[in-house]
Design a protein around this motif. Sequence first.
Motif, short mmCIF file in Angstrom:
data_model
loop_
_atom_site.label_atom_id
_atom_site.label_comp_id
_atom_site.label_asym_id
_atom_site.label_seq_id
_atom_site.Cartn_x
_atom_site.Cartn_y
_atom_site.Cartn_z
N ILE A 1 0.82 -1.22 0.00
CA ILE A 1 0.00 0.00 0.00
C ILE A 1 0.85 1.27 0.00
CG2 ILE A 1 -1.69 1.33 1.34
CD1 ILE A 1 -2.88 -1.36 2.25
N LEU A 2 1.92 1.29 0.77
CA LEU A 2 2.76 2.49 0.85
C LEU A 2 3.74 2.60 -0.30
CD1 LEU A 2 3.55 2.59 4.68
CD2 LEU A 2 1.75 3.78 3.44
N GLY A 3 4.02 1.50 -0.98
CA GLY A 3 4.90 1.54 -2.15
C GLY A 3 6.29 2.03 -1.82
N ASP A 4 6.79 2.97 -2.62
CA ASP A 4 8.16 3.45 -2.45
C ASP A 4 8.39 4.17 -1.13
OD1 ASP A 4 8.99 2.42 -4.85
OD2 ASP A 4 8.77 4.28 -5.97
N LYS A 5 7.31 4.57 -0.44
CA LYS A 5 7.48 5.26 0.84
C LYS A 5 8.09 4.33 1.89
CE LYS A 5 4.22 9.03 0.37
NZ LYS A 5 3.13 9.81 0.99
N THR A 6 7.97 3.01 1.70
CA THR A 6 8.60 2.09 2.65
C THR A 6 10.11 2.17 2.58
OG1 THR A 6 8.44 0.28 1.03
CG2 THR A 6 6.66 0.48 2.65
N LYS A 7 10.65 2.76 1.51
CA LYS A 7 12.10 2.93 1.42
C LYS A 7 12.61 4.01 2.37
CE LYS A 7 12.37 1.59 -3.47
NZ LYS A 7 12.74 2.04 -4.84
N THR A 8 11.74 4.97 2.69
CA THR A 8 12.18 6.10 3.50
C THR A 8 11.66 6.08 4.92
OG1 THR A 8 10.29 7.45 2.77
CG2 THR A 8 12.29 7.56 1.43
N CYS A 9 10.90 5.03 5.29
CA CYS A 9 10.39 4.95 6.66
C CYS A 9 10.79 3.60 7.25
CB CYS A 9 8.88 5.15 6.70
SG CYS A 9 7.92 3.88 5.87
N SER A 10 10.40 3.37 8.49
CA SER A 10 10.70 2.11 9.15
C SER A 10 9.42 1.48 9.68
CB SER A 10 11.68 2.33 10.31
OG SER A 10 12.95 2.72 9.82
N ILE A 11 9.33 0.16 9.55
CA ILE A 11 8.17 -0.58 10.03
C ILE A 11 8.60 -1.39 11.24
CG2 ILE A 11 6.42 -2.31 9.46
CD1 ILE A 11 6.96 -1.61 6.48
N VAL A 12 7.97 -1.15 12.36
CA VAL A 12 8.28 -1.86 13.60
C VAL A 12 7.13 -2.79 13.93
CG1 VAL A 12 8.90 -1.64 16.04
CG2 VAL A 12 9.61 0.13 14.40
N SER A 13 7.44 -4.06 14.12
CA SER A 13 6.41 -5.07 14.38
C SER A 13 6.55 -5.61 15.80
CB SER A 13 6.55 -6.24 13.39
OG SER A 13 6.41 -5.78 12.06
N PHE A 14 5.47 -5.49 16.56
CA PHE A 14 5.44 -6.03 17.92
C PHE A 14 4.64 -7.32 17.94
CE2 PHE A 14 6.87 -1.85 19.08
CZ PHE A 14 7.64 -2.07 20.22
N GLU A 15 5.10 -8.27 18.74
CA GLU A 15 4.47 -9.58 18.79
C GLU A 15 3.13 -9.58 19.51
OE1 GLU A 15 7.09 -12.20 20.87
OE2 GLU A 15 7.30 -10.88 22.61
N THR A 16 2.91 -8.61 20.39
CA THR A 16 1.69 -8.57 21.16
C THR A 16 1.49 -7.16 21.71
OG1 THR A 16 0.47 -9.63 22.99
CG2 THR A 16 2.81 -9.19 23.34
N LEU A 17 0.34 -6.91 22.32
CA LEU A 17 0.08 -5.61 22.95
C LEU A 17 0.80 -5.57 24.29
CD1 LEU A 17 -1.73 -3.11 22.26
CD2 LEU A 17 -3.43 -4.07 23.81
N PRO A 18 1.43 -4.45 24.64
CA PRO A 18 2.20 -4.39 25.89
C PRO A 18 1.37 -4.49 27.16
CG PRO A 18 2.87 -2.65 24.36
CD PRO A 18 1.61 -3.25 23.82
N TRP A 19 0.07 -4.17 27.07
CA TRP A 19 -0.76 -4.12 28.26
C TRP A 19 -2.03 -4.93 28.08
CZ3 TRP A 19 0.25 0.04 25.09
CH2 TRP A 19 1.36 0.82 25.42
N ALA A 20 -2.54 -5.45 29.19
CA ALA A 20 -3.92 -5.93 29.24
C ALA A 20 -4.72 -4.75 29.75
CB ALA A 20 -4.04 -7.13 30.17
N CYS A 21 -5.65 -4.25 28.96
CA CYS A 21 -6.34 -3.02 29.33
C CYS A 21 -7.80 -3.05 28.86
CB CYS A 21 -5.62 -1.80 28.75
SG CYS A 21 -5.27 -1.92 26.98
#
Length: 403
Positions: free
Chosen positions: A130-150
Amino acid sequence: MSRRNILVCGGGNGAHCIAAIAARTQPEADISVLTLYADEAERWSKSLEQNPLKGIRVHKDGTTDEFDTKPKLVTKDPSVVVPSADMIFMVVPAFAHEQYLKALAPYVKDNTILVGLPTKCGFEFQCRSILGDKTKTCSIVSFETLPWACRILEFGTSIKILGTKDTIGASVLKGSECTLEKSDILDKIQRVFGEFPKILPVQNYLAIILMSDACIHPPIMYGKWGKWDGTPLSEKPLFYQGVDEVAADYLTKVSNEVVATAREIARQQSGVDMKDVVPLIDWYKNHYSDQLVDDSSLMRALQTNKAYDGLIHPMKETSDGKFVPDFSYRYTSEDIPFGMVVLKGLALLAGVDTPVMDEVLAWAQGKLGKEFIVGSELEGKDLPQSRAPQNYGFKTVDDLFKF
């Protein structure tokens, strides 16, 4: 130094939580919220107007620590908040990622940190598509789970944090033209979270995908309901702590197929670190060491995990007060198209046979009224509704590393 801008996408429990925590830990930053669902933006904005001093009150379970924070702005217009965002937290269900990414795409600036909290499988593939070439200039951070139970106590004004994880794994997929350092990216996010949870760097984004809960929830569901005769139950059964030898066997075999996939990817791609993909029993020992009463086997680890006390299967009540399984719950509706189908897709790219995963998938897609897998191949008519890597043009393991 220019003022930093943090954007939270979503309007649910997790979005309320990160918006409130970020406003507390980052008083020098502007915190905004983008929610595209129905009238959530209007409702949240109205609550802030009616309660201008307190904003969101956060209650932390088991402590006297309560605090009030508020985002600067809540809107449904991406053009107002995305262009200035340095960090974007996407805290929405996997099925909503596409809608939000399309809304963000025209406005994302260089060096933006895009955080999936959590991501579910294939988030990176969808971002690139979806972001195309913009992924070249940004960073994608993937977390395995949500940090909190809320849980939201009152929409827009009050949330309760039931618990905070001690540690949480995250991978960074840095664009080739992004000028930020990986360590600096995770440090910026750590400062937003506060002291806990501690972020543990995962060396490979594929490891986050392969060790997702998609290899846990569907096998447990299949182990419990695969041979169910349709008779309603008088009580809601325990989910994790109700795992028997049958379900534990499916979990172990799916875990073995996932580990085999990781090893084959590492063999084919020299220098790729997949050490974070481990057998499920080892994962539980690593993440719940102080919660497991008995870790002699995977079944006993699940049955005696104090963190899982009282958690039940997703159920629907019948007219006569009994219970039947709810196969529309996220353990199947999300963890199949945005989970196990992706795992299967990676196994196919790596050339790894997955007969047990195939069996679970065939059963689960029937409960969803979908078709992703046909025999042992991902050739079902509903495959485009999933995030299988094949949908994004990946044909070999090498393709997975050409971001």
